[in-house]
Design an enzyme around this catalytic site. Sequence first.
Site, mmCIF file in Angstrom:
data_model
loop_
_atom_site.group_PDB
_atom_site.id
_atom_site.type_symbol
_atom_site.label_atom_id
_atom_site.label_comp_id
_atom_site.label_asym_id
_atom_site.label_seq_id
_atom_site.Cartn_x
_atom_site.Cartn_y
_atom_site.Cartn_z
ATOM 1 N N GLY B 51 42.304 16.377 15.652
ATOM 2 C CA GLY B 51 42.845 16.189 16.983
ATOM 3 C C GLY B 51 41.669 15.776 17.828
ATOM 4 N N CYS B 52 41.904 15.502 19.085
ATOM 5 C CA CYS B 52 40.811 15.088 19.947
ATOM 6 C C CYS B 52 39.928 16.294 20.235
ATOM 7 C CB CYS B 52 41.379 14.491 21.216
ATOM 8 S SG CYS B 52 40.165 13.761 22.295
ATOM 9 N N GLN B 53 40.527 17.480 20.278
ATOM 10 C CA GLN B 53 39.776 18.658 20.715
ATOM 11 C C GLN B 53 39.716 19.758 19.677
ATOM 12 O OE1 GLN B 53 40.672 19.984 24.636
ATOM 13 N NE2 GLN B 53 41.062 17.937 25.371
#
Lengths: 404, 138
Positions: B51-53
């Site tokens: 995921g991005c984070q």
Amino acid sequence: MLDINKIRSQFPILNRKVNGKDLVYFDNGATTQKPQSVIDAEANYYTDENSNVHRGVHFLSGLATDKFEETRDAVQDFIGAKHKHEIIFTKGTTDAINLVANAYRILLSKGDEIIISELEHHSNIVPWQMCCEISGASLKVIPLLDNGELDMNEFNNLLSESTKVVAVSHISNALGTISPIEEIISKAHKIGAKVLIDGAQAASHIALDMQKLNADFYCFSAHKMFGPTGVGVLYGKEEILNKLPPYQGGGEMIKEVSFEKTTYACLPHKFEAGTPNISGVIAFKQAIDFITELGVATIAKYEDELLQYATTEILKIEGVKIYGTAKNKSGIISFNIDGLHPYDIGMIIDKMGVAIRTGHHCAQPIMDRFSIPGTARISLSVYNTKAEVDVCMNAIKKAKLMLS
Amino acid sequence: MNTIQEIQTEIIEDFAMFDDWMQKYEYLIDLGKELSPIEEQYKTEDNLIKGCQSRVWLHAEHTKGKIIYTADSDAIMTKGIVAVLINVLSGQSPSEIANAKLDFINKIGLKEQLSPTRANGLVSMIKQMKIYALAFNN
């Protein structure tokens, strides 16, 4: 002294509730909120002025063109550019950097070097990597010190006769570091390199004077300075812009078109192919007026006060570590709490109405530098208050309690 | 073993007891903490869903006609939702997993966690769970 209540009253969104709580908007580094004057100007354009610019003979087209060009004048004044045609409207900072990096694909060749820094946003990294791939030039990176400042000794070592372009940010979006761009520009110029400054985070926080600063290119976005999204500025020195090949082909950027040969329009139109974001550009003037009325220096002083207060308060929370402790720093606090993931913190305080950014902030090399997956980031603006900082701190404490 | 539909109904009933977001989040945090750990050897780059984070590691094994999933995440809220998804799908047959309609997500108010914000790897995780199911089904 700024009348913060009066300033806040100009931003209708600040009255709204989020998850049943008063909104505390601390994600200004991503985009700022918009004053009523900007919102009205956008609406008014479509209500009363809508027409295409620079080509019509009719009344409305003339009106839209005049207002569009008034913004160019306002930008010229705002950043102290020598000529109006040195202001190129783009979609944003990313678009502006791509325009320049794209042109340098042709101007550079093997053996040439581009210097960027470890502090850059991806949008000041990737366009130059693409430029290097095609031109054969190579990319050099100024490393960071532990406090988030650029290692200027290393910068001096990297500079050589091969250096053709230096592209660095004025203020880091991830850490808040204000870099010594005056020194970078003057040293780069001594060896004949051109300098591009990514000013996305700086334009409403630091007073700009292009003629004094002497940068070859300076890029910024309207939406990070109270203006609309989809509008940005590329400032470039006239003689350099004239030498760059055009970016995109299309209408408005030509002088004459035939199938044998097309000649290009003069600045700034050479770089403004197609119908621009007219309503956005027109409304952008209101944002500039808003900043000018308050005064950039006054805004910066107030934001610095808030930054000092928020920094003191957040350090009272056990386990907090701030990334980016440069001496010269803008209103950004990038932090982590021992043992907690920034995503969890952001998710929980959002439920309490507090909007912050979490993650790598499109600056993964910085996160790698500190060996962290990301940070939570508070970024302040002129309409924020100490009371909001208190709400945010309480929310963080509550999140910490829930997560521990 | 209850069917996927039965488990979803139970989860919806569990979440209906919560009065506010805080209880719901605390429950998810607890589920995250209680999730059986993934074996260290499976916490590999190949099993990582980016995921991005927050990051999610997912491993699947096919035994006796059932798929057993194990997973982990570096963010505890994400891990809590991962635990719910594993409760629903792990131990079911490939064809049931491949055809499962996960309508509980909307009903327990976690839709926002699964919006394509790229913030967490959950959307990709569900997709990956189904891809395993399709692969084991053939």
